[in-house]
Design an enzyme around this catalytic site. Structure first.
Site, PDB file in Angstrom:
ATOM      1  N   ASN A 183       0.881  -1.167   0.000  1.00  0.00           N
ATOM      2  CA  ASN A 183       0.000   0.000   0.000  1.00  0.00           C
ATOM      3  C   ASN A 183       0.924   1.224   0.000  1.00  0.00           C
ATOM      4  O   ASN A 183       1.244   1.762   1.044  1.00  0.00           O
ATOM      5  CB  ASN A 183      -0.878  -0.024   1.252  1.00  0.00           C
ATOM      6  CG  ASN A 183      -1.754   1.191   1.393  1.00  0.00           C
ATOM      7  OD1 ASN A 183      -1.802   2.054   0.521  1.00  0.00           O
ATOM      8  ND2 ASN A 183      -2.454   1.267   2.505  1.00  0.00           N
ATOM      9  N   THR A 203      -3.319  -6.053   1.179  1.00  0.00           N
ATOM     10  CA  THR A 203      -2.323  -5.004   1.315  1.00  0.00           C
ATOM     11  C   THR A 203      -2.233  -4.579   2.775  1.00  0.00           C
ATOM     12  O   THR A 203      -3.152  -4.841   3.557  1.00  0.00           O
ATOM     13  CB  THR A 203      -2.641  -3.795   0.407  1.00  0.00           C
ATOM     14  OG1 THR A 203      -1.505  -2.933   0.353  1.00  0.00           O
ATOM     15  CG2 THR A 203      -3.856  -3.025   0.893  1.00  0.00           C
ATOM     16  N   CYS A 204      -1.150  -3.928   3.136  1.00  0.00           N
ATOM     17  CA  CYS A 204      -1.036  -3.424   4.503  1.00  0.00           C
ATOM     18  C   CYS A 204      -1.952  -2.210   4.665  1.00  0.00           C
ATOM     19  O   CYS A 204      -2.320  -1.550   3.697  1.00  0.00           O
ATOM     20  CB  CYS A 204       0.405  -3.056   4.840  1.00  0.00           C
ATOM     21  SG  CYS A 204       1.186  -1.984   3.641  1.00  0.00           S
ATOM     22  N   THR A 205      -2.340  -1.953   5.889  1.00  0.00           N
ATOM     23  CA  THR A 205      -3.184  -0.806   6.181  1.00  0.00           C
ATOM     24  C   THR A 205      -2.788  -0.274   7.546  1.00  0.00           C
ATOM     25  O   THR A 205      -2.043  -0.930   8.279  1.00  0.00           O
ATOM     26  CB  THR A 205      -4.686  -1.181   6.103  1.00  0.00           C
ATOM     27  OG1 THR A 205      -5.467   0.005   6.125  1.00  0.00           O
ATOM     28  CG2 THR A 205      -5.107  -2.124   7.205  1.00  0.00           C
TER      29      THR A 205
END
Length: 155
Positions: A47, A138-140
């Site tokens: 991300n 995805t990373c958040t």
């Protein structure tokens, strides 16, 4: 492009040309070895705050975008595959959202129905035993070590 190798680490820090890169690449889980028959296809991407890689996946956190973009198209080895979105949610990294094998059809359906029940938004998509599920991850930044996942079933 979606790339793949023998682990889920290499493309975190290498681009599609195999050059070192903080952005990495969009890549398929190494366990997805039989695309046509795998029950759960998992694709990862960073991300990136500059808007690249899977940054735009975050748009699925908004109801209007979720509703208006219910079909995901994936091209794989020259073929087009479409998936209908049924879930979008933030999960902690320790939640096992990347499971690829199931003991039974019932376990498969229950596994993904639970994610659907926890989705930020609801749909009328039904998970069936013969479905193939696509998870985009995805990373958040809502929580430490959390992921944002969008899940869809092949249509």
């Amino acid at each position: 492009p979606v790339v793949q190798t023998t682990d889920n680490e290499y493309y975190l820090y290498h681009n599609v040309d195999r050059e070192e890169s903080k952005s990495g690449a969009i890549y398929m889980d190494y366990r997805n070895t039989d695309f046509e028959n795998d029950k759960h296809i998992i694709i990862y991407g960073h991300n990136m705050r500059n808007g690249t890689m899977f940054h735009e996946l975050n748009n699925y956190k908004m109801q209007d975008f979720f509703d208006q973009n219910s079909i995901i198209t994936l091209y794989y080895q020259g073929e087009m595959y479409q998936y209908q979105v049924f879930s979008a949610q933030v999960v902690l990294a320790d939640v096992n959202f990347i499971r690829t094998s199931f003991k039974s059809d019932e376990e498969f359906v229950q596994y993904f129905t639970e994610f659907q029940d926890e989705s930020k938004f609801t749909t009328n998509v039904e998970i069936e035993p013969d479905d193939q599920i696509l998870t985009l991850s995805t990373c958040t930044y809502e929580y430490d070590d959390s992921r944002f996942i969008v899940q869809a079933k092949r249509i």
